[in-house]
Design a protein around this motif. Structure first.
Motif, PDB file in Angstrom:
ATOM      1  N   ARG A  71       0.815  -1.218   0.000  1.00 46.30           N
ATOM      2  CA  ARG A  71       0.000   0.000   0.000  1.00 46.30           C
ATOM      3  C   ARG A  71       0.844   1.261   0.000  1.00 46.30           C
ATOM      4  NH1 ARG A  71      -4.576  -0.637   4.434  1.00 46.30           N
ATOM      5  NH2 ARG A  71      -2.795   0.053   5.608  1.00 46.30           N
ATOM      6  N   SER A  72       2.038   1.189   0.536  1.00 44.74           N
ATOM      7  CA  SER A  72       2.857   2.402   0.588  1.00 44.74           C
ATOM      8  C   SER A  72       3.441   2.764  -0.771  1.00 44.74           C
ATOM      9  CB  SER A  72       3.987   2.257   1.610  1.00 44.74           C
ATOM     10  OG  SER A  72       5.001   1.392   1.137  1.00 44.74           O
ATOM     11  N   LEU A  73       3.500   1.817  -1.690  1.00 43.62           N
ATOM     12  CA  LEU A  73       4.107   2.107  -2.996  1.00 43.62           C
ATOM     13  C   LEU A  73       3.377   3.240  -3.710  1.00 43.62           C
ATOM     14  CD1 LEU A  73       6.232   1.567  -5.093  1.00 43.62           C
ATOM     15  CD2 LEU A  73       4.771  -0.229  -6.037  1.00 43.62           C
ATOM     16  N   ALA A  74       2.045   3.209  -3.736  1.00 43.86           N
ATOM     17  CA  ALA A  74       1.277   4.276  -4.397  1.00 43.86           C
ATOM     18  C   ALA A  74       1.517   5.620  -3.709  1.00 43.86           C
ATOM     19  CB  ALA A  74      -0.208   3.936  -4.395  1.00 43.86           C
ATOM     20  N   VAL A  75       1.580   5.612  -2.381  1.00 40.79           N
ATOM     21  CA  VAL A  75       1.812   6.851  -1.635  1.00 40.79           C
ATOM     22  C   VAL A  75       3.219   7.367  -1.903  1.00 40.79           C
ATOM     23  CG1 VAL A  75       1.959   7.865   0.680  1.00 40.79           C
ATOM     24  CG2 VAL A  75       0.139   6.244   0.131  1.00 40.79           C
ATOM     25  N   ARG A  76       4.202   6.445  -1.916  1.00 44.72           N
ATOM     26  CA  ARG A  76       5.587   6.859  -2.187  1.00 44.72           C
ATOM     27  C   ARG A  76       5.723   7.405  -3.607  1.00 44.72           C
ATOM     28  NH1 ARG A  76       9.048   2.166  -1.464  1.00 44.72           N
ATOM     29  NH2 ARG A  76       7.182   0.894  -1.400  1.00 44.72           N
ATOM     30  N   LEU A  77       5.030   6.797  -4.561  1.00 43.42           N
ATOM     31  CA  LEU A  77       5.068   7.286  -5.939  1.00 43.42           C
ATOM     32  C   LEU A  77       4.473   8.693  -6.026  1.00 43.42           C
ATOM     33  CD1 LEU A  77       5.786   6.708  -8.857  1.00 43.42           C
ATOM     34  CD2 LEU A  77       3.567   5.621  -9.127  1.00 43.42           C
ATOM     35  N   ALA A  78       3.337   8.907  -5.375  1.00 43.04           N
ATOM     36  CA  ALA A  78       2.716  10.236  -5.376  1.00 43.04           C
ATOM     37  C   ALA A  78       3.623  11.262  -4.689  1.00 43.04           C
ATOM     38  CB  ALA A  78       1.357  10.180  -4.683  1.00 43.04           C
ATOM     39  N   PHE A  79       4.234  10.868  -3.572  1.00 39.23           N
ATOM     40  CA  PHE A  79       5.136  11.771  -2.862  1.00 39.23           C
ATOM     41  C   PHE A  79       6.351  12.107  -3.732  1.00 39.23           C
ATOM     42  CE2 PHE A  79       8.430  13.103  -0.007  1.00 39.23           C
ATOM     43  CZ  PHE A  79       7.761  13.878   0.920  1.00 39.23           C
ATOM     44  N   ALA A  80       6.917  11.088  -4.384  1.00 36.21           N
ATOM     45  CA  ALA A  80       8.082  11.308  -5.250  1.00 36.21           C
ATOM     46  C   ALA A  80       7.729  12.246  -6.393  1.00 36.21           C
ATOM     47  CB  ALA A  80       8.599   9.978  -5.785  1.00 36.21           C
ATOM     48  N   TRP A  81       6.550  12.071  -6.958  1.00 35.59           N
ATOM     49  CA  TRP A  81       6.140  12.949  -8.064  1.00 35.59           C
ATOM     50  C   TRP A  81       5.989  14.382  -7.566  1.00 35.59           C
ATOM     51  CZ3 TRP A  81       6.343  13.197 -13.037  1.00 35.59           C
ATOM     52  CH2 TRP A  81       5.621  14.174 -13.700  1.00 35.59           C
ATOM     53  N   ARG A  82       5.365  14.553  -6.409  1.00 32.83           N
ATOM     54  CA  ARG A  82       5.155  15.895  -5.876  1.00 32.83           C
ATOM     55  C   ARG A  82       6.483  16.586  -5.558  1.00 32.83           C
ATOM     56  NH1 ARG A  82       2.975  18.098  -0.362  1.00 32.83           N
ATOM     57  NH2 ARG A  82       2.360  20.139  -1.054  1.00 32.83           N
ATOM     58  N   HIS A  83       7.471  15.819  -5.117  1.00 32.12           N
ATOM     59  CA  HIS A  83       8.768  16.378  -4.731  1.00 32.12           C
ATOM     60  C   HIS A  83       9.852  16.037  -5.752  1.00 32.12           C
ATOM     61  CE1 HIS A  83       7.278  17.714  -0.857  1.00 32.12           C
ATOM     62  NE2 HIS A  83       6.597  16.591  -0.828  1.00 32.12           N
ATOM     63  N   ARG A  84       9.460  15.911  -6.996  1.00 32.16           N
ATOM     64  CA  ARG A  84      10.400  15.489  -8.040  1.00 32.16           C
ATOM     65  C   ARG A  84      11.571  16.441  -8.197  1.00 32.16           C
ATOM     66  NH1 ARG A  84       5.652  17.055 -10.007  1.00 32.16           N
ATOM     67  NH2 ARG A  84       5.550  18.753 -11.508  1.00 32.16           N
ATOM     68  N   ARG A  85      11.401  17.699  -7.882  1.00 30.69           N
ATOM     69  CA  ARG A  85      12.518  18.650  -8.016  1.00 30.69           C
ATOM     70  C   ARG A  85      13.556  18.455  -6.925  1.00 30.69           C
ATOM     71  NH1 ARG A  85       7.948  21.488  -9.532  1.00 30.69           N
ATOM     72  NH2 ARG A  85       7.984  22.163 -11.692  1.00 30.69           N
ATOM     73  N   SER A  86      13.138  17.983  -5.753  1.00 34.35           N
ATOM     74  CA  SER A  86      14.105  17.760  -4.685  1.00 34.35           C
ATOM     75  C   SER A  86      14.728  16.375  -4.719  1.00 34.35           C
ATOM     76  CB  SER A  86      13.497  18.012  -3.307  1.00 34.35           C
ATOM     77  OG  SER A  86      12.158  17.763  -3.230  1.00 34.35           O
ATOM     78  N   LEU A  87      14.138  15.437  -5.454  1.00 32.09           N
ATOM     79  CA  LEU A  87      14.775  14.130  -5.641  1.00 32.09           C
ATOM     80  C   LEU A  87      15.800  14.281  -6.746  1.00 32.09           C
ATOM     81  CD1 LEU A  87      11.728  11.734  -5.392  1.00 32.09           C
ATOM     82  CD2 LEU A  87      13.649  11.866  -3.828  1.00 32.09           C
ATOM     83  N   ASP A  88      17.025  13.991  -6.433  1.00 31.67           N
ATOM     84  CA  ASP A  88      18.135  14.267  -7.342  1.00 31.67           C
ATOM     85  C   ASP A  88      18.307  13.156  -8.381  1.00 31.67           C
ATOM     86  OD1 ASP A  88      20.328  15.578  -8.387  1.00 31.67           O
ATOM     87  OD2 ASP A  88      21.719  14.675  -6.962  1.00 31.67           O
ATOM     88  N   GLY A  89      17.456  13.172  -9.407  1.00 39.35           N
ATOM     89  CA  GLY A  89      17.603  12.227 -10.505  1.00 39.35           C
ATOM     90  C   GLY A  89      16.930  10.886 -10.282  1.00 39.35           C
ATOM     91  N   TRP A  90      17.038  10.034 -11.264  1.00 43.87           N
ATOM     92  CA  TRP A  90      16.319   8.760 -11.262  1.00 43.87           C
ATOM     93  C   TRP A  90      16.833   7.798 -10.191  1.00 43.87           C
ATOM     94  CZ3 TRP A  90      18.961   4.271 -12.354  1.00 43.87           C
ATOM     95  CH2 TRP A  90      20.199   4.416 -12.982  1.00 43.87           C
ATOM     96  N   ARG A  91      18.092   7.906  -9.793  1.00 45.97           N
ATOM     97  CA  ARG A  91      18.607   7.022  -8.732  1.00 45.97           C
ATOM     98  C   ARG A  91      17.920   7.315  -7.400  1.00 45.97           C
ATOM     99  NH1 ARG A  91      24.627   5.242  -9.929  1.00 45.97           N
ATOM    100  NH2 ARG A  91      24.554   5.518 -12.177  1.00 45.97           N
TER     101      ARG A  91
END
Length: 99
Positions: A71-91
């Motif tokens: 269940r956390s995968l969907a939430v983590r995906l949404a969170f990652a998308w929302r904070h895509r600028r602060s996640l430094d690249g695909w890794r």
């Protein structure tokens, strides 16, 4: 139901203790209600606002602990998308989304 001491202030996983407690309580069938009272204030700077790689790793563990891996995968995906600028690249994305 018991409070999980592995999360919260002073622990390696220093955030998410309240969220985990509420998820555990709801899963145990407990009910609650909201009372709009301010018993205390919080400093403007909050550990929950950090977007460092360390903070993202802790946040990932909190979400997995609170919601379970599936269940956390969907939430983590949404969170990652929302904070895509602060996640430094695909890794960083892969590290946050890995099971």
């Amino acid at each position: 139901m018991r409070f999980d001491p592995a999360f919260g202030a002073g622990q390696p996983d220093w955030m998410g203790d309240e969220y985990i407690f509420l998820c555990d309580a709801l899963r145990a069938g407990l009910r609650g209600w909201h009372v709009d009272v301010t018993p205390a204030s919080h400093p403007a700077e909050s550990s929950g606002l950090r977007q460092s790689p360390e903070a993202m790793a802790v946040r990932r563990r909190v979400l997995i602990r609170a919601l379970g891996r599936g269940r956390s995968l969907a939430v983590r995906l949404a969170f990652a998308w929302r904070h895509r600028r602060s996640l430094d690249g695909w890794r960083s994305w892969l590290a946050f989304l890995r099971p």
